[in-house]
Design a protein around this motif. Structure first.
Motif, mmCIF file in Angstrom:
data_model
loop_
_atom_site.group_PDB
_atom_site.id
_atom_site.type_symbol
_atom_site.label_atom_id
_atom_site.label_comp_id
_atom_site.label_asym_id
_atom_site.label_seq_id
_atom_site.Cartn_x
_atom_site.Cartn_y
_atom_site.Cartn_z
ATOM 1 N N SER A 33 0.029 -17.601 0.131
ATOM 2 C CA SER A 33 1.431 -17.975 0.353
ATOM 3 C C SER A 33 1.694 -18.361 1.805
ATOM 4 O O SER A 33 2.841 -18.618 2.175
ATOM 5 C CB SER A 33 2.358 -16.811 -0.037
ATOM 6 N N GLY A 34 0.647 -18.402 2.632
ATOM 7 C CA GLY A 34 0.799 -18.888 3.994
ATOM 8 C C GLY A 34 1.208 -17.872 5.034
ATOM 9 O O GLY A 34 1.336 -18.216 6.207
ATOM 10 N N SER A 35 1.402 -16.622 4.632
ATOM 11 C CA SER A 35 1.779 -15.601 5.614
ATOM 12 C C SER A 35 1.367 -14.222 5.131
ATOM 13 O O SER A 35 1.037 -14.024 3.949
ATOM 14 C CB SER A 35 3.290 -15.620 5.890
ATOM 15 N N PHE A 36 1.445 -13.261 6.043
ATOM 16 C CA PHE A 36 1.118 -11.877 5.728
ATOM 17 C C PHE A 36 2.003 -11.298 4.641
ATOM 18 O O PHE A 36 1.653 -10.288 3.995
ATOM 19 C CB PHE A 36 1.276 -11.013 6.989
ATOM 20 N N LYS A 37 3.160 -11.909 4.403
ATOM 21 C CA LYS A 37 4.143 -11.358 3.467
ATOM 22 C C LYS A 37 3.556 -11.054 2.096
ATOM 23 O O LYS A 37 4.001 -10.135 1.399
ATOM 24 C CB LYS A 37 5.311 -12.333 3.291
ATOM 25 N N LEU A 38 2.545 -11.813 1.697
ATOM 26 C CA LEU A 38 2.001 -11.636 0.351
ATOM 27 C C LEU A 38 1.369 -10.261 0.163
ATOM 28 O O LEU A 38 1.318 -9.756 -0.959
ATOM 29 C CB LEU A 38 0.971 -12.731 0.052
ATOM 30 N N ARG A 39 0.897 -9.664 1.248
ATOM 31 C CA ARG A 39 0.290 -8.337 1.099
ATOM 32 C C ARG A 39 1.298 -7.334 0.531
ATOM 33 O O ARG A 39 1.056 -6.687 -0.486
ATOM 34 C CB ARG A 39 -0.228 -7.846 2.442
ATOM 35 N N GLY A 40 2.414 -7.184 1.228
ATOM 36 C CA GLY A 40 3.414 -6.235 0.773
ATOM 37 C C GLY A 40 4.135 -6.681 -0.477
ATOM 38 O O GLY A 40 4.356 -5.884 -1.397
ATOM 39 N N VAL A 41 4.504 -7.948 -0.523
ATOM 40 C CA VAL A 41 5.227 -8.477 -1.688
ATOM 41 C C VAL A 41 4.360 -8.391 -2.933
ATOM 42 O O VAL A 41 4.821 -7.993 -4.010
ATOM 43 C CB VAL A 41 5.676 -9.927 -1.424
ATOM 44 N N GLY A 42 3.088 -8.775 -2.796
ATOM 45 C CA GLY A 42 2.197 -8.711 -3.947
ATOM 46 C C GLY A 42 2.030 -7.296 -4.461
ATOM 47 O O GLY A 42 2.077 -7.044 -5.674
ATOM 48 N N PHE A 43 1.848 -6.353 -3.539
ATOM 49 C CA PHE A 43 1.716 -4.941 -3.926
ATOM 50 C C PHE A 43 2.979 -4.462 -4.631
ATOM 51 O O PHE A 43 2.911 -3.806 -5.678
ATOM 52 C CB PHE A 43 1.428 -4.095 -2.691
ATOM 53 N N ALA A 44 4.143 -4.808 -4.061
ATOM 54 C CA ALA A 44 5.409 -4.365 -4.647
ATOM 55 C C ALA A 44 5.625 -4.991 -6.021
ATOM 56 O O ALA A 44 6.069 -4.314 -6.959
ATOM 57 C CB ALA A 44 6.563 -4.716 -3.716
ATOM 58 N N CYS A 45 5.324 -6.270 -6.143
ATOM 59 C CA CYS A 45 5.525 -6.950 -7.432
ATOM 60 C C CYS A 45 4.613 -6.365 -8.509
ATOM 61 O O CYS A 45 5.036 -6.180 -9.658
ATOM 62 C CB CYS A 45 5.280 -8.447 -7.283
ATOM 63 N N GLU A 46 3.376 -6.076 -8.137
ATOM 64 C CA GLU A 46 2.473 -5.465 -9.112
ATOM 65 C C GLU A 46 2.985 -4.098 -9.552
ATOM 66 O O GLU A 46 2.903 -3.738 -10.737
ATOM 67 C CB GLU A 46 1.068 -5.344 -8.511
ATOM 68 N N GLU A 47 3.512 -3.338 -8.606
ATOM 69 C CA GLU A 47 4.050 -2.027 -8.935
ATOM 70 C C GLU A 47 5.278 -2.142 -9.827
ATOM 71 O O GLU A 47 5.425 -1.400 -10.816
ATOM 72 C CB GLU A 47 4.401 -1.272 -7.649
ATOM 73 N N HIS A 48 6.160 -3.084 -9.528
ATOM 74 C CA HIS A 48 7.357 -3.268 -10.364
ATOM 75 C C HIS A 48 6.982 -3.745 -11.762
ATOM 76 O O HIS A 48 7.611 -3.342 -12.755
ATOM 77 C CB HIS A 48 8.312 -4.256 -9.701
ATOM 78 N N LYS A 49 5.976 -4.591 -11.863
ATOM 79 C CA LYS A 49 5.530 -5.020 -13.193
ATOM 80 C C LYS A 49 4.988 -3.829 -13.972
ATOM 81 O O LYS A 49 5.264 -3.677 -15.174
ATOM 82 C CB LYS A 49 4.459 -6.105 -13.066
#
Length: 328
Positions: A33-49
């Motif tokens: 996604s072009g930035s570090f944001k995917l680390r936290g966002v990806g982890f959070a999204c996987e947890e919410h799923k």
């Protein structure tokens, strides 16, 4: 399997020669996604799923919104991103390109965020741009990688906007047993919400963001990083817009990396290390990336914001008017 990738940690020969120190760049701009944001966002999204979320909702016209959109597409979960009216057409196109719905609402992030929260229904998960322990947990993985990739550094340098990256960096340092390694947290003069929070001892809201480094433009930081500043050796450094832009130009010219000025700010701060941490010889810089800047914009900015004069670059008065091509 994670949504983020393990990014390289490379020595910057150019920056090492310039500073007389060993400078290592953690290349987070190489994330999908072009930035570090995917680390936290990806982890959070996987947890919410995992918890049963059927839709992801976010408010962000920048890297966080793009990361949520990417994560949602990869996980097969619909995404709605609410963006303020100031969001560029390019940013909206990037988010839509990840099959997310883009809703334009409000003149500021605060208004967009309030609207996004008002739309939440059963089965929806809200993804904050920076103030969420799940994000910090995901961002911490970059320091775990650094610990595998190199010997112990003397200093970590990272940019700070709302504070998600800084909170993740400190959590990562604690995970790997590096709790005593200091962090230089960098902002631009016109987006100094952490600087003001440190002076006040608590988060305070800036009345206006006046910086070209828009990804640092959270008007109020997460309370977590103010607490961390009392627990961990963190120093705050301010650079000008001109210096931040030149930092991004350096990454482009020396390493073929296109980044936002929000990332270039950390590179710019390297010349200030003798002032803040004179003994630090081995330095890791989180090159956080960012998709909000094109090569044309960066070149135009570097021409308009000149380090030599500083009068235009450092002034945020109403008398300074950017050319239309720079107001993107």
């Amino acid at each position: 399997m994670t949504l983020h990738i393990e990014t390289p940690l490379l020595e910057s020969r150019a920056l090492s020669l310039k500073t007389g120190r060993t400078v290592l760049l953690k290349l987070e701009g190489l994330q999908p996604s072009g930035s570090f944001k995917l680390r936290g966002v990806g982890f959070a999204c996987e947890e919410h799923k995992r918890r049963g979320a059927r839709r992801f909702v976010a408010a962000s016209g920048g890297n966080a919104g793009y990361a949520v959109a990417y994560a949602g597409r990869e996980l097969g979960i619909p995404v709605t991103v609410v963006v303020p009216q100031t969001t560029s057409e390019r940013a909206k196109a990037l988010i839509r390109g990840e099959e997310a719905d883009v809703v334009v609402h409000g003149a500021s992030f605060a208004e967009s965020n309030a609207y996004a929260l008002s739309t939440l229904g059963d089965g929806d998960a809200y993804l904050h741009a920076f103030d969420d322990p799940l994000l910090w947990e995901g961002h911490a993985t970059m320091i775990e990688e650094v610990a595998r990739q190199t010997e112990r550094p003397d200093l970590l340098v990272c940019s700070v906007g709302g504070g998600g990256l800084l909170a993740g960096v400190v959590e990562g340092l604690r995970r790997v047993g590096w709790s005593d390694i200091p962090v230089l947290a960098v902002e631009t003069d016109g987006a100094s919400s952490f600087h003001e929070a440190l002076k006040a001892g608590a988060p305070v809201a800036l009345t206006k963001i006046q910086s070209v480094a828009t990804s640092l433009g959270a008007n109020k930081v997460a309370a977590r990083i103010v607490t961390l500043a009392k627990e961990h050796p963190i120093r705050n450094c301010l650079v000008t817009d001109a210096e931040a832009i030149q930092g991004s130009v350096t990454l482009l010219e020396e390493h073929r990396l296109l980044t936002e000025p929000a990332c270039g700010a950390s590179v710019a701060a390297l010349v200030r290390i003798p002032e803040y941490f004179p003994e630090a010889q081995r330095i890791v810089v989180i090159a956080c990336g960012g998709v909000g800047t094109t090569s044309q914009q960066l070149l135009e900015w570097s021409d308009f914001y000149r380090l030599e004069g500083e009068q235009v670059a450092a002034s945020h008065s109403d008398e300074v008017h950017l050319p239309e091509s720079l107001q993107r």
